[in-house]
Write a protein that holds these residues in place. Sequence first.
Motif, PDB file in Angstrom:
ATOM      1  N   GLN A 202       1.037  -1.303   0.187  1.00  0.00           N
ATOM      2  CA  GLN A 202       0.362  -0.416  -0.412  1.00  0.00           C
ATOM      3  C   GLN A 202       0.574   1.352   0.129  1.00  0.00           C
ATOM      4  O   GLN A 202       1.960   1.510   0.510  1.00  0.00           O
ATOM      5  CB  GLN A 202      -0.826   0.099   1.404  1.00  0.00           C
ATOM      6  CG  GLN A 202      -2.135   1.170   1.168  1.00  0.00           C
ATOM      7  CD  GLN A 202      -3.141   0.887   1.741  1.00  0.00           C
ATOM      8  OE1 GLN A 202      -2.761   0.541   3.304  1.00  0.00           O
ATOM      9  NE2 GLN A 202      -4.213   1.780   2.408  1.00  0.00           N
ATOM     10  N   SER A 203       0.410   2.130  -0.811  1.00  0.00           N
ATOM     11  CA  SER A 203       0.657   3.616  -1.095  1.00  0.00           C
ATOM     12  C   SER A 203       2.520   3.403  -0.562  1.00  0.00           C
ATOM     13  O   SER A 203       2.997   4.344   0.036  1.00  0.00           O
ATOM     14  CB  SER A 203       0.247   4.198  -0.158  1.00  0.00           C
ATOM     15  OG  SER A 203      -0.041   4.748  -0.365  1.00  0.00           O
ATOM     16  N   LEU A 204       3.530   2.862  -1.761  1.00  0.00           N
ATOM     17  CA  LEU A 204       4.792   2.165  -1.434  1.00  0.00           C
ATOM     18  C   LEU A 204       6.148   4.162  -2.185  1.00  0.00           C
ATOM     19  O   LEU A 204       5.361   3.692  -3.472  1.00  0.00           O
ATOM     20  CB  LEU A 204       5.145   1.207  -1.494  1.00  0.00           C
ATOM     21  CG  LEU A 204       7.173   0.790  -1.698  1.00  0.00           C
ATOM     22  CD1 LEU A 204       7.092   1.452  -0.255  1.00  0.00           C
ATOM     23  CD2 LEU A 204       7.153  -0.368  -2.507  1.00  0.00           C
ATOM     24  N   ASN A 205       6.396   4.523  -1.692  1.00  0.00           N
ATOM     25  CA  ASN A 205       7.367   5.344  -2.017  1.00  0.00           C
ATOM     26  C   ASN A 205       8.499   5.015  -2.062  1.00  0.00           C
ATOM     27  O   ASN A 205       9.430   5.239  -0.896  1.00  0.00           O
ATOM     28  CB  ASN A 205       6.757   7.235  -1.800  1.00  0.00           C
ATOM     29  CG  ASN A 205       5.524   7.252  -2.008  1.00  0.00           C
ATOM     30  OD1 ASN A 205       5.498   7.859  -3.958  1.00  0.00           O
ATOM     31  ND2 ASN A 205       4.593   6.854  -1.557  1.00  0.00           N
ATOM     32  N   VAL A 206       9.280   4.454  -3.109  1.00  0.00           N
ATOM     33  CA  VAL A 206      10.921   4.783  -3.356  1.00  0.00           C
ATOM     34  C   VAL A 206      11.523   4.682  -4.296  1.00  0.00           C
ATOM     35  O   VAL A 206      11.046   4.648  -5.084  1.00  0.00           O
ATOM     36  CB  VAL A 206      11.479   3.490  -2.609  1.00  0.00           C
ATOM     37  CG1 VAL A 206      10.950   1.960  -3.776  1.00  0.00           C
ATOM     38  CG2 VAL A 206      12.894   2.955  -1.912  1.00  0.00           C
ATOM     39  N   THR A 207      13.378   5.397  -4.058  1.00  0.00           N
ATOM     40  CA  THR A 207      14.048   6.120  -5.229  1.00  0.00           C
ATOM     41  C   THR A 207      15.105   4.746  -5.650  1.00  0.00           C
ATOM     42  O   THR A 207      15.236   4.720  -3.598  1.00  0.00           O
ATOM     43  CB  THR A 207      13.945   7.255  -5.001  1.00  0.00           C
ATOM     44  OG1 THR A 207      14.869   7.449  -4.560  1.00  0.00           O
ATOM     45  CG2 THR A 207      13.094   8.260  -5.848  1.00  0.00           C
ATOM     46  N   LEU A 208      15.462   4.883  -6.498  1.00  0.00           N
ATOM     47  CA  LEU A 208      17.241   4.283  -6.392  1.00  0.00           C
ATOM     48  C   LEU A 208      17.752   4.175  -7.253  1.00  0.00           C
ATOM     49  O   LEU A 208      17.882   4.579  -8.802  1.00  0.00           O
ATOM     50  CB  LEU A 208      17.292   2.579  -6.602  1.00  0.00           C
ATOM     51  CG  LEU A 208      17.833   1.761  -5.607  1.00  0.00           C
ATOM     52  CD1 LEU A 208      18.031   2.287  -4.555  1.00  0.00           C
ATOM     53  CD2 LEU A 208      17.724  -0.098  -6.541  1.00  0.00           C
ATOM     54  N   ASP A 209      19.362   5.235  -7.176  1.00  0.00           N
ATOM     55  CA  ASP A 209      19.996   5.527  -8.487  1.00  0.00           C
ATOM     56  C   ASP A 209      21.115   4.386  -8.549  1.00  0.00           C
ATOM     57  O   ASP A 209      20.915   3.745  -7.964  1.00  0.00           O
ATOM     58  CB  ASP A 209      21.018   7.038  -7.333  1.00  0.00           C
ATOM     59  CG  ASP A 209      19.908   8.381  -6.862  1.00  0.00           C
ATOM     60  OD1 ASP A 209      18.670   8.086  -7.582  1.00  0.00           O
ATOM     61  OD2 ASP A 209      19.838   8.820  -5.850  1.00  0.00           O
ATOM     62  N   ALA A 210      21.794   5.548  -9.192  1.00  0.00           N
ATOM     63  CA  ALA A 210      22.537   4.018  -9.612  1.00  0.00           C
ATOM     64  C   ALA A 210      23.771   4.031  -8.687  1.00  0.00           C
ATOM     65  O   ALA A 210      24.567   4.756  -8.232  1.00  0.00           O
ATOM     66  CB  ALA A 210      23.566   4.666 -11.168  1.00  0.00           C
TER      67      ALA A 210
ATOM     68  N   ARG B  59      27.512  -2.113  -7.893  1.00  0.00           N
ATOM     69  CA  ARG B  59      27.816  -0.580  -7.879  1.00  0.00           C
ATOM     70  C   ARG B  59      29.201  -0.152  -9.217  1.00  0.00           C
ATOM     71  O   ARG B  59      29.845   0.673  -9.663  1.00  0.00           O
ATOM     72  CB  ARG B  59      28.776  -0.923  -6.309  1.00  0.00           C
ATOM     73  CG  ARG B  59      27.929  -1.429  -5.416  1.00  0.00           C
ATOM     74  CD  ARG B  59      28.509  -1.111  -4.114  1.00  0.00           C
ATOM     75  NE  ARG B  59      27.451  -1.186  -3.186  1.00  0.00           N
ATOM     76  CZ  ARG B  59      27.444  -2.042  -2.294  1.00  0.00           C
ATOM     77  NH1 ARG B  59      28.648  -2.493  -2.320  1.00  0.00           N
ATOM     78  NH2 ARG B  59      26.625  -1.923  -0.702  1.00  0.00           N
ATOM     79  N   GLN B  60      29.427  -1.314  -9.648  1.00  0.00           N
ATOM     80  CA  GLN B  60      31.250  -1.033 -10.100  1.00  0.00           C
ATOM     81  C   GLN B  60      30.382  -0.892 -11.730  1.00  0.00           C
ATOM     82  O   GLN B  60      31.023  -0.515 -12.404  1.00  0.00           O
ATOM     83  CB  GLN B  60      32.311  -2.804 -10.291  1.00  0.00           C
ATOM     84  CG  GLN B  60      32.923  -2.295 -11.625  1.00  0.00           C
ATOM     85  CD  GLN B  60      33.526  -4.225 -11.911  1.00  0.00           C
ATOM     86  OE1 GLN B  60      33.605  -4.709 -11.028  1.00  0.00           O
ATOM     87  NE2 GLN B  60      35.151  -3.932 -12.623  1.00  0.00           N
ATOM     88  N   ARG B  61      29.291  -1.269 -12.560  1.00  0.00           N
ATOM     89  CA  ARG B  61      28.894  -0.915 -13.620  1.00  0.00           C
ATOM     90  C   ARG B  61      27.583   0.026 -13.757  1.00  0.00           C
ATOM     91  O   ARG B  61      27.032   0.525 -14.374  1.00  0.00           O
ATOM     92  CB  ARG B  61      27.953  -2.463 -13.946  1.00  0.00           C
ATOM     93  CG  ARG B  61      28.600  -3.537 -14.468  1.00  0.00           C
ATOM     94  CD  ARG B  61      28.641  -4.792 -14.309  1.00  0.00           C
ATOM     95  NE  ARG B  61      29.280  -5.640 -14.552  1.00  0.00           N
ATOM     96  CZ  ARG B  61      29.965  -5.965 -16.020  1.00  0.00           C
ATOM     97  NH1 ARG B  61      29.070  -5.936 -16.762  1.00  0.00           N
ATOM     98  NH2 ARG B  61      30.591  -7.539 -15.655  1.00  0.00           N
ATOM     99  N   ASN B  62      27.745   0.703 -12.592  1.00  0.00           N
ATOM    100  CA  ASN B  62      26.629   1.437 -11.673  1.00  0.00           C
ATOM    101  C   ASN B  62      25.545   1.648 -12.317  1.00  0.00           C
ATOM    102  O   ASN B  62      24.620   2.152 -13.352  1.00  0.00           O
ATOM    103  CB  ASN B  62      27.063   2.816 -13.361  1.00  0.00           C
ATOM    104  CG  ASN B  62      27.221   4.588 -12.257  1.00  0.00           C
ATOM    105  OD1 ASN B  62      27.230   3.973 -11.040  1.00  0.00           O
ATOM    106  ND2 ASN B  62      26.520   5.261 -12.917  1.00  0.00           N
ATOM    107  N   LEU B  63      25.167   0.226 -12.155  1.00  0.00           N
ATOM    108  CA  LEU B  63      23.089  -0.716 -11.574  1.00  0.00           C
ATOM    109  C   LEU B  63      22.740   0.517 -11.127  1.00  0.00           C
ATOM    110  O   LEU B  63      23.479   0.495  -9.798  1.00  0.00           O
ATOM    111  CB  LEU B  63      23.448  -1.913 -12.544  1.00  0.00           C
ATOM    112  CG  LEU B  63      24.700  -2.172 -13.419  1.00  0.00           C
ATOM    113  CD1 LEU B  63      23.935  -3.839 -13.830  1.00  0.00           C
ATOM    114  CD2 LEU B  63      24.277  -0.715 -14.954  1.00  0.00           C
ATOM    115  N   ALA B  64      21.450  -0.721 -10.995  1.00  0.00           N
ATOM    116  CA  ALA B  64      20.838  -0.474  -9.452  1.00  0.00           C
ATOM    117  C   ALA B  64      20.155  -1.762  -9.161  1.00  0.00           C
ATOM    118  O   ALA B  64      19.768  -2.985 -10.308  1.00  0.00           O
ATOM    119  CB  ALA B  64      19.057   0.843  -9.818  1.00  0.00           C
ATOM    120  N   GLY B  65      20.159  -2.191  -8.427  1.00  0.00           N
ATOM    121  CA  GLY B  65      20.164  -3.443  -7.906  1.00  0.00           C
ATOM    122  C   GLY B  65      19.086  -3.335  -6.461  1.00  0.00           C
ATOM    123  O   GLY B  65      19.274  -2.492  -5.810  1.00  0.00           O
ATOM    124  N   VAL B  66      18.244  -5.178  -6.485  1.00  0.00           N
ATOM    125  CA  VAL B  66      17.038  -4.807  -5.438  1.00  0.00           C
ATOM    126  C   VAL B  66      17.601  -5.938  -5.009  1.00  0.00           C
ATOM    127  O   VAL B  66      17.796  -6.832  -5.739  1.00  0.00           O
ATOM    128  CB  VAL B  66      15.120  -4.585  -5.732  1.00  0.00           C
ATOM    129  CG1 VAL B  66      14.642  -4.853  -4.697  1.00  0.00           C
ATOM    130  CG2 VAL B  66      15.287  -3.119  -6.134  1.00  0.00           C
TER     131      VAL B  66
END
Length: 251
Positions: free
Chosen positions: A22-30, A196-203
């Motif tokens: 319910q009503s989830l807000n989140v951001t993830l950067d490189a 991190r090395q490839r500047n991706l994002a991970g969950v």
Amino acid sequence: MTSSLLSIRNLTLNSPTRTIVQSLNVTLDAGEVMAVMGPSGTGKSMLSRAIAGFLPNEIQMEGSIRLSDVEVGHLPLLLRKPQQRPGVIFQDALQALNPLASVEAQLALTLTSSRTKLKRSEQQQVLDLLQQLGFDNPQQTLKKYPSQLSGGQRQRICIAIALLNSTHLIIADEPTSALDPITEQEILKLFRGNVRQRNLAGVLITHDLSSAMQCDKLLVISDGQMVALGTPEEVMQNEHAFCQTMKQLMN
């Protein structure tokens, strides 16, 4: 100012009988890896399926999911462009891999979507990646089938597939639950390091607190609600009962 690789706004997931998230807000950067924790049955895996684009038909979604600033929330996986399809590392690598296809065939299909043999230039790229992921003899590994690999080796192949997908986001859903503790830590270290090395994002969906504590962010979901989000150290200061239990386990 660059936009986040993953942006979730007001995400709600409903089944016919209950609200799952319910009503989830989140951001993830490189370069960031976010662990997602919470009691069993609180919506963690359903959240990962919503991001990846393969929600069950009976689940209704409200809100927004943006990958690299492109809205994908209401698009199933196959209708997304390749770069908007997250790489996914599943819990059971043996089921995730095709038992009748060699490692080379599965990696070649990932790269080309149509061929099961690697060209010379592609093969060198794949060999370098397999060596980076800890395979002592990558050339020999290409010839093997999933049943000829250990559990840890199969998960490494799944990581390789995810990295070859040319995606900006990788989701690992309980990727080490069937592995021994030493192999588990090796796989998680490879996952975090490559993101991190490839500047991706991970969950990372996990029940393992020690793994979550090594991530950049920690999201805690309980009863479908976000109860904490921040660095692992910040989450440990949250007064919610689940966060306090985690804090006690760390002491």
